[in-house]
Scaffold this active site. Structure first.
Site, PDB file in Angstrom:
ATOM      1  N   SER A   1     -11.278  -0.514   2.964  1.00  0.00           N
ATOM      2  CA  SER A   1     -10.284  -1.084   3.851  1.00  0.00           C
ATOM      3  C   SER A   1     -10.183   0.185   4.855  1.00  0.00           C
ATOM      4  O   SER A   1      -9.159   1.230   3.689  1.00  0.00           O
ATOM      5  CB  SER A   1      -9.155  -1.868   3.803  1.00  0.00           C
ATOM      6  OG  SER A   1      -9.265  -2.491   3.241  1.00  0.00           O
TER       7      SER A   1
ATOM      8  N   GLU B   1      -5.159   4.102   5.824  1.00  0.00           N
ATOM      9  CA  GLU B   1      -4.326   3.715   4.619  1.00  0.00           C
ATOM     10  C   GLU B   1      -5.803   5.308   3.692  1.00  0.00           C
ATOM     11  O   GLU B   1      -5.045   5.759   2.860  1.00  0.00           O
ATOM     12  CB  GLU B   1      -5.328   2.091   3.966  1.00  0.00           C
ATOM     13  CG  GLU B   1      -5.074   2.097   2.958  1.00  0.00           C
ATOM     14  CD  GLU B   1      -6.289   0.522   2.295  1.00  0.00           C
ATOM     15  OE1 GLU B   1      -6.066  -0.526   2.523  1.00  0.00           O
ATOM     16  OE2 GLU B   1      -6.239   1.217   0.768  1.00  0.00           O
TER      17      GLU B   1
ATOM     18  N   ARG C   1       0.635  -1.357  -0.099  1.00  0.00           N
ATOM     19  CA  ARG C   1      -0.146   0.089   0.019  1.00  0.00           C
ATOM     20  C   ARG C   1       1.093   1.111  -0.344  1.00  0.00           C
ATOM     21  O   ARG C   1       0.703   2.193   0.995  1.00  0.00           O
ATOM     22  CB  ARG C   1      -0.798  -0.522   1.033  1.00  0.00           C
ATOM     23  CG  ARG C   1      -1.921  -1.204   0.805  1.00  0.00           C
ATOM     24  CD  ARG C   1      -2.289  -0.281  -0.277  1.00  0.00           C
ATOM     25  NE  ARG C   1      -4.193  -2.351  -0.094  1.00  0.00           N
ATOM     26  CZ  ARG C   1      -3.438  -2.937  -0.631  1.00  0.00           C
ATOM     27  NH1 ARG C   1      -2.527  -3.439  -0.840  1.00  0.00           N
ATOM     28  NH2 ARG C   1      -4.452  -4.531  -0.773  1.00  0.00           N
TER      29      ARG C   1
HETATM   30  C1  LIG Z   1     -15.619  -1.360  -1.448  1.00  0.00           C
HETATM   31  C2  LIG Z   1     -14.077  -0.712  -1.526  1.00  0.00           C
HETATM   32  C3  LIG Z   1     -13.119  -1.366  -1.265  1.00  0.00           C
HETATM   33  C4  LIG Z   1     -11.763  -1.581  -2.077  1.00  0.00           C
HETATM   34  N1  LIG Z   1     -10.860  -1.770  -1.891  1.00  0.00           N
HETATM   35  C5  LIG Z   1      -9.428  -2.552  -2.313  1.00  0.00           C
HETATM   36  C6  LIG Z   1      -8.883  -3.328  -2.107  1.00  0.00           C
HETATM   37  O1  LIG Z   1      -9.326  -4.750  -2.192  1.00  0.00           O
HETATM   38  N2  LIG Z   1      -7.735  -3.111  -2.882  1.00  0.00           N
HETATM   39  C7  LIG Z   1      -6.971  -1.504  -2.458  1.00  0.00           C
HETATM   40  O2  LIG Z   1      -5.618  -1.958  -2.764  1.00  0.00           O
HETATM   41  N3  LIG Z   1      -7.549  -0.728  -2.400  1.00  0.00           N
HETATM   42  C8  LIG Z   1      -9.066  -0.563  -1.834  1.00  0.00           C
HETATM   43  N4  LIG Z   1     -10.386   0.735  -1.953  1.00  0.00           N
HETATM   44  C9  LIG Z   1      -9.556   1.596  -2.459  1.00  0.00           C
HETATM   45  C10 LIG Z   1      -9.671   2.418  -3.446  1.00  0.00           C
HETATM   46  O3  LIG Z   1     -10.664   1.847  -4.745  1.00  0.00           O
HETATM   47  C11 LIG Z   1      -8.070   2.033  -4.355  1.00  0.00           C
HETATM   48  O4  LIG Z   1      -6.963   2.929  -3.225  1.00  0.00           O
HETATM   49  C12 LIG Z   1      -7.797   2.735  -5.442  1.00  0.00           C
HETATM   50  O5  LIG Z   1      -7.063   3.280  -6.404  1.00  0.00           O
HETATM   51  C13 LIG Z   1      -8.537   4.898  -5.405  1.00  0.00           C
HETATM   52  O6  LIG Z   1      -8.407   5.405  -6.268  1.00  0.00           O
HETATM   53  P1  LIG Z   1      -9.284   6.513  -6.183  1.00  0.00           P
HETATM   54  O7  LIG Z   1      -9.062   7.529  -7.814  1.00  0.00           O
HETATM   55  O8  LIG Z   1     -10.596   6.869  -6.441  1.00  0.00           O
HETATM   56  O9  LIG Z   1      -8.985   7.718  -5.843  1.00  0.00           O
HETATM   57  P2  LIG Z   1      -8.431   9.558  -5.227  1.00  0.00           P
HETATM   58  O10 LIG Z   1      -9.401   8.565  -3.309  1.00  0.00           O
HETATM   59  O11 LIG Z   1      -9.260   9.723  -5.710  1.00  0.00           O
HETATM   60  O12 LIG Z   1      -7.573   9.416  -4.638  1.00  0.00           O
HETATM   61  C14 LIG Z   1      -6.092   8.309  -4.282  1.00  0.00           C
HETATM   62  C15 LIG Z   1      -4.813   8.944  -3.770  1.00  0.00           C
HETATM   63  O13 LIG Z   1      -4.261   9.171  -5.528  1.00  0.00           O
HETATM   64  C16 LIG Z   1      -3.971  10.540  -5.638  1.00  0.00           C
HETATM   65  N5  LIG Z   1      -4.057  10.317  -6.684  1.00  0.00           N
HETATM   66  C17 LIG Z   1      -5.806  10.436  -7.987  1.00  0.00           C
HETATM   67  N6  LIG Z   1      -5.410  10.122  -8.487  1.00  0.00           N
HETATM   68  C18 LIG Z   1      -4.006  10.367  -9.492  1.00  0.00           C
HETATM   69  C19 LIG Z   1      -3.278  10.838 -10.295  1.00  0.00           C
HETATM   70  N7  LIG Z   1      -3.319  10.926 -11.206  1.00  0.00           N
HETATM   71  N8  LIG Z   1      -2.071  10.888  -9.971  1.00  0.00           N
HETATM   72  C20 LIG Z   1      -1.334  11.317  -9.019  1.00  0.00           C
HETATM   73  N9  LIG Z   1      -2.115  10.984  -8.079  1.00  0.00           N
HETATM   74  C21 LIG Z   1      -2.530  10.469  -7.797  1.00  0.00           C
HETATM   75  C22 LIG Z   1      -4.869  10.707  -4.180  1.00  0.00           C
HETATM   76  O14 LIG Z   1      -3.897  12.372  -4.703  1.00  0.00           O
HETATM   77  C23 LIG Z   1      -4.899  10.248  -3.540  1.00  0.00           C
HETATM   78  O15 LIG Z   1      -3.530  10.146  -2.400  1.00  0.00           O
HETATM   79  C24 LIG Z   1     -11.394   0.491  -1.565  1.00  0.00           C
HETATM   80  C25 LIG Z   1     -12.468   1.430  -2.317  1.00  0.00           C
HETATM   81  C26 LIG Z   1     -13.724   0.892  -1.745  1.00  0.00           C
HETATM   82  C27 LIG Z   1     -14.481   1.899  -1.579  1.00  0.00           C
END
Ligand SMILES: Cc1cc2nc3c(=O)[nH]c(=O)nc-3n(C[C@H](O)[C@H](O)[C@H](O)COP(=O)(O)OP(=O)(O)OC[C@H]3O[C@@H](n4cnc5c(N)ncnc54)[C@H](O)[C@@H]3O)c2cc1C
Length: 344
Positions: free
Chosen positions: A230, A326, A161
């Site tokens: 998580s 996380e 992570r």
């Molecule tokens: C129901 C559920 C289940 C999940 N299960 C998992 C799992 O099994 N495994 C897991 O690892 N995660 C899981 N997650 C967490 C999440 O899905 C991941 O962390 C995912 O990668 C977040 O993507 P996002 O675009 O929504 O990120 P955001 O929440 O929008 O951003 C997350 C981080 O990434 C940065 N960021 C976003 N886009 C960029 C970019 N283009 N360049 C640089 N930085 C950027 C942001 O600044 C922030 O620090 C889960 C979440 C939910 C809601």
């Protein structure tokens, strides 16, 4: 054409569904739009993907930059396939595309919400696979030099992570494109609990469907019960701490790491602290998975912060382990941390 929106409601841009307001919301669709915005953007800003790993802790946030570059390209590389996806693509759509086209290696990462651009940031992982296993390189736009850099897998410094994007490169640029290298030859990764029920000759589509079924049974759907997956990372402890705990809790799940340390299951620690299904006000700990904090009806991100601190204090009191979030915590001034009391 990109436009800036003022006093923009972010309710639909975070899976906790908090109605935070950002003073300015920018959504570039191309590099030239991005550069145009950066020319004029002087206030602090947060890069937002789909907001499924972000908690807005206050009624307002910093300015928001949500890069929405679209497109997927495929290149045959002999015995493997290179797939490049732009940062604004949806991660699960990319996984589905790969499974449909018989490109193998990310089926275990099905149904993880969020954007492609955020996937390398915390090195998404699930069911025995993580992004680092398949990444070829990342194209990263550096704000200072206004250039795109190509970072190969080792340059991304992936860990559990974690990556360089959360550390040395945080705030210095953004990910515009992610390229993964997938196999043409199918080999199932069925080591993880739940997937081991599948026959050893299971197809990629069967693994994909099984992962989706397990996730839907265990994790609350954010569309129905807002959450960010998580909330805490699984703590990684030294061998001695593990041995001491194991004497007291012989059934404690534990995963040996390559570096000699031991990863514990944060969900188990929370459950053993009696908090599975716990609720307070309009937020709570999910009934099906103690690692997930859920928002039943709150409009205030502070409610999740208070709940998270309560969970941390209970687990600390019982196991002497401090759980680290996380989820990224965004206040009106920028990212914040939840530090251990008396270690702040
Ligand atoms: C129901 C559920 C289940 C999940 N299960 C998992 C799992 O099994 N495994 C897991 O690892 N995660 C899981 N997650 C967490 C999440 O899905 C991941 O962390 C995912 O990668 C977040 O993507 P996002 O675009 O929504 O990120 P955001 O929440 O929008 O951003 C997350 C981080 O990434 C940065 N960021 C976003 N886009 C960029 C970019 N283009 N360049 C640089 N930085 C950027 C942001 O600044 C922030 O620090 C889960 C979440 C939910 C809601």
């Amino acid at each position: 054409m990109n436009t800036m929106q003022q006093e923009y409601d972010l309710s639909r841009h975070n899976s906790f569904a908090f109605p935070a307001i950002c003073p300015a919301f920018y959504q570039p669709h191309s590099l030239s739009e991005l550069e145009d915005i950066l020319e004029h953007l002087t206030s602090p800003f947060y890069i937002l993907g789909a907001g499924s790993n972000t908690l807005f802790t206050e009624a307002t946030t910093t300015a928001i930059l949500q890069p929405d570059f679209q497109g997927i390209t495929v290149k045959d590389a002999g015995d493997s396939i290179l797939i490049s996806a732009q940062c604004g693509e949806n991660w699960h759509t990319l996984v589905s595309f790969c499974v449909e086209n018989n490109y193998y290696g990310i089926e275990n990462l099905a149904l993880i919400p969020g954007s492609v651009g955020a996937a390398p940031v915390q090195n998404i992982g699930a069911y025995g696979t993580e992004l680092a296993d398949v990444i070829d390189h990342v194209l990263w736009y550096e704000f200072a030099s206004k250039t795109i850099k190509k970072l190969n897998r080792s340059a991304c410094k992936f860990a559990y992570r974690d990556s360089i994007f959360k550390n040395q490169l945080a705030g210095k640029g953004l990910i515009v494109e992610v390229t993964i290298r997938l196999a043409k030859l199918w080999q199932a990764n069925l080591t993880y609990r739940g997937l081991d029920e599948l026959p050893s000759d299971a197809t990629a589509k069967e693994v994909f469907n099984k992962v989706i079924a397990i996730r839907q049974a265990k994790l609350p759907d954010p569309e129905i019960l807002p959450n960010a997956g998580s909330f805490f990372k699984n703590p990684v402890v030294d061998k001695q701490t593990f041995e001491t705990l194991k004497v007291k809790y012989p059934n404690m799940p534990a995963y040996m790491q390559d570096n000699g340390k031991v990863k514990l299951a944060a969900g188990w620690l929370i459950e053993q602290s009696g908090l599975k299904g716990y609720s307070t006000g309009e937020v709570g700990v999910a009934e099906t998975q103690a690692l997930v904090l859920v928002n039943y009806a709150s409009k205030n991100g502070q409610d999740i912060i208070h709940l998270a601190q309560y969970v941390q204090s209970q687990v600390l009191a019982k196991f002497d382990i401090f759980l680290q979030p996380e989820v990224r915590l965004l206040s009106s001034k920028g990212l914040i941390e939840l530090t251990q009391p008396n270690q702040a």
